[in-house]
Design a protein around this motif. Structure first.
Motif, PDB file in Angstrom:
ATOM      1  N   THR A 165     -23.515 -36.883 -75.647  1.00  0.00           N
ATOM      2  CA  THR A 165     -23.977 -35.856 -74.634  1.00  0.00           C
ATOM      3  C   THR A 165     -23.510 -36.484 -73.382  1.00  0.00           C
ATOM      4  O   THR A 165     -23.533 -37.626 -73.133  1.00  0.00           O
ATOM      5  N   GLN A 166     -23.191 -35.487 -72.392  1.00  0.00           N
ATOM      6  CA  GLN A 166     -23.035 -36.068 -71.304  1.00  0.00           C
ATOM      7  C   GLN A 166     -23.980 -36.042 -70.222  1.00  0.00           C
ATOM      8  O   GLN A 166     -23.993 -36.114 -69.036  1.00  0.00           O
ATOM      9  N   ASN A 167     -25.175 -35.425 -70.755  1.00  0.00           N
ATOM     10  CA  ASN A 167     -26.187 -35.246 -69.871  1.00  0.00           C
ATOM     11  C   ASN A 167     -26.576 -36.636 -69.331  1.00  0.00           C
ATOM     12  O   ASN A 167     -26.909 -37.561 -69.885  1.00  0.00           O
ATOM     13  N   PRO A 168     -26.603 -36.811 -67.870  1.00  0.00           N
ATOM     14  CA  PRO A 168     -26.810 -38.010 -67.289  1.00  0.00           C
ATOM     15  C   PRO A 168     -28.314 -38.624 -67.637  1.00  0.00           C
ATOM     16  O   PRO A 168     -28.132 -39.861 -67.622  1.00  0.00           O
ATOM     17  N   VAL A 169     -29.267 -37.852 -67.934  1.00  0.00           N
ATOM     18  CA  VAL A 169     -30.458 -38.318 -68.221  1.00  0.00           C
ATOM     19  C   VAL A 169     -30.574 -39.006 -69.694  1.00  0.00           C
ATOM     20  O   VAL A 169     -31.307 -39.991 -70.212  1.00  0.00           O
ATOM     21  N   LEU A 170     -29.604 -38.437 -70.802  1.00  0.00           N
ATOM     22  CA  LEU A 170     -29.611 -38.715 -72.152  1.00  0.00           C
ATOM     23  C   LEU A 170     -28.475 -39.498 -72.425  1.00  0.00           C
ATOM     24  O   LEU A 170     -28.617 -40.279 -73.590  1.00  0.00           O
ATOM     25  N   LYS A 171     -27.421 -39.833 -71.921  1.00  0.00           N
ATOM     26  CA  LYS A 171     -26.089 -40.299 -72.261  1.00  0.00           C
ATOM     27  C   LYS A 171     -25.993 -41.826 -72.671  1.00  0.00           C
ATOM     28  O   LYS A 171     -25.555 -42.166 -73.586  1.00  0.00           O
ATOM     29  N   ASP A 172     -26.934 -42.298 -71.963  1.00  0.00           N
ATOM     30  CA  ASP A 172     -27.071 -43.906 -72.448  1.00  0.00           C
ATOM     31  C   ASP A 172     -27.689 -44.365 -73.507  1.00  0.00           C
ATOM     32  O   ASP A 172     -27.915 -45.289 -73.933  1.00  0.00           O
TER      33      ASP A 172
END
Length: 169
Positions: free
Chosen positions: A39-46
């Motif tokens: 995902t590229q979602n900044p909240v999830l990508k890491d």
């Protein structure tokens, strides 16, 4: 890691095709706290797993839907060693300091840690957006297996556990 193993996926789909089964459950977020699809979602990508998962999760779900297979996504919620490693302040704490761990060495997020609630909502939205038909939120509970006399809930405080869980829902 099953969803990321093409041979096992093929065998699973064949098995469903040959039986009266009509659904499959896939771990979206596992016991370690890692997410099984990119995902590229900044909240999830890491939080995306580099070891397990399926880079083609969306297209695999489309394949399953093409065979009329209902796709359930399982999200392990408050048991989350990964999230607590990057946000130890939101974890269940040990009375002697540090992050509390259960008998298996796994850490839990404190149910009352509201910033984590937003993270779970984002994961649910992202999972639904890539095609999961249903989301199974698992481990929506306080820890129970470990040195419970050492537990300190800094975010839940002394409020009754059912009350805090109800706020989460």
């Amino acid at each position: 890691c099953v969803v990321g193993t093409p041979s096992f996926r093929a065998d699973l789909v064949k098995f469903i095709d040959e039986t009266e089964l009509n659904a499959v459950a896939i771990d979206i977020k596992d016991y370690a706290g890692k997410i099984s699809f990119p995902t590229q979602n900044p909240v999830l990508k890491d939080s995306v797993s580099s070891a397990c998962g399926a880079a083609d999760m969306g297209s695999f779900i489309q394949t399953l839907h093409g065979k009329d297979i209902y796709v359930i996504g399982r999200i392990t919620v408050f048991q989350d060693p990964y999230y607590t490693s990057i946000h130890p302040e939101l974890a269940v704490q040990g009375k002697n300091g540090g992050v509390w761990k259960d008998n298996k060495g796994l850490a839990f997020v404190d149910v009352g840690a509201r910033p984590f609630w937003d993270y779970i909502v984002e994961l649910g939205r992202e999972s639904y957006a890539i095609g999961f038909d249903e989301l199974n939120f698992d481990y929506v509970r306080y820890p129970s297996d470990g040195p419970m006399s050492e537990v300190l809930y800094t975010h839940s405080g002394d409020r009754p556990k059912p009350e805090v869980l109800e706020e989460f829902f």
